[in-house]
Design a protein around this motif. Structure first.
Motif, PDB file in Angstrom:
ATOM      1  N   LYS A  81       8.901  45.514  53.905  1.00 24.77           N
ATOM      2  CA  LYS A  81       9.468  44.495  54.774  1.00 24.77           C
ATOM      3  C   LYS A  81      10.895  44.827  55.226  1.00 24.77           C
ATOM      4  N   PRO A  82      11.774  45.363  54.339  1.00 27.92           N
ATOM      5  CA  PRO A  82      13.111  45.738  54.830  1.00 27.92           C
ATOM      6  C   PRO A  82      13.059  46.801  55.921  1.00 27.92           C
ATOM      7  N   ASN A  83      12.089  47.721  55.849  1.00 30.80           N
ATOM      8  CA  ASN A  83      11.966  48.749  56.886  1.00 30.80           C
ATOM      9  C   ASN A  83      11.568  48.145  58.224  1.00 30.80           C
ATOM     10  N   ILE A  84      10.674  47.167  58.205  1.00 31.44           N
ATOM     11  CA  ILE A  84      10.251  46.523  59.461  1.00 31.44           C
ATOM     12  C   ILE A  84      11.403  45.725  60.060  1.00 31.44           C
ATOM     13  N   LYS A  85      12.116  45.002  59.223  1.00 35.05           N
ATOM     14  CA  LYS A  85      13.265  44.229  59.701  1.00 35.05           C
ATOM     15  C   LYS A  85      14.335  45.160  60.260  1.00 35.05           C
ATOM     16  N   ALA A  86      14.609  46.248  59.545  1.00 31.39           N
ATOM     17  CA  ALA A  86      15.610  47.217  60.002  1.00 31.39           C
ATOM     18  C   ALA A  86      15.174  47.872  61.303  1.00 31.39           C
ATOM     19  N   CYS A  87      13.891  48.160  61.433  1.00 32.78           N
ATOM     20  CA  CYS A  87      13.378  48.789  62.652  1.00 32.78           C
ATOM     21  C   CYS A  87      13.545  47.858  63.848  1.00 32.78           C
ATOM     22  N   GLY A  88      13.230  46.589  63.669  1.00 32.15           N
ATOM     23  CA  GLY A  88      13.372  45.631  64.767  1.00 32.15           C
ATOM     24  C   GLY A  88      14.809  45.455  65.211  1.00 32.15           C
TER      25      GLY A  88
END
Length: 80
Positions: free
Chosen positions: A2-9
């Motif tokens: 989830k942190p990777n998806i948030k960071a990507c967005g």
């Protein structure tokens, strides 16, 4: 994950805004110099390169911030 998806967005939005602003500035300078409002292909490639560089840097930064924020929330409070 989830942190990777948030960071990507967040990185994608930041990179897109910066790339659009950079291409807009290049087009304004081109118009001021030549008087024509044509979009050379090299400006689009430059905008894409700007997007990639800013995305990579922001993704790394945002991922680090998200992970360090999660680590601080999960660690026990030493004052207790």
């Amino acid at each position: 994950m989830k942190p990777n998806i948030k960071a990507c967005g967040q990185a994608m939005v930041t990179a897109l805004v910066n790339a659009v602003l950079a291409v807009t500035l290049m087009l304004l300078v081109e118009f001021a110099i030549s008087g024509s409002f044509q979009i050379p292909e090299t400006y689009l490639w430059a905008g894409l390169l700007i997007w990639v560089v800013i995305f990579a840097g922001q993704f790394w930064r945002q991922r680090h911030l998200c992970r360090s924020g999660d680590t601080h929330r999960e660690s026990p409070d030493p004052s207790r």
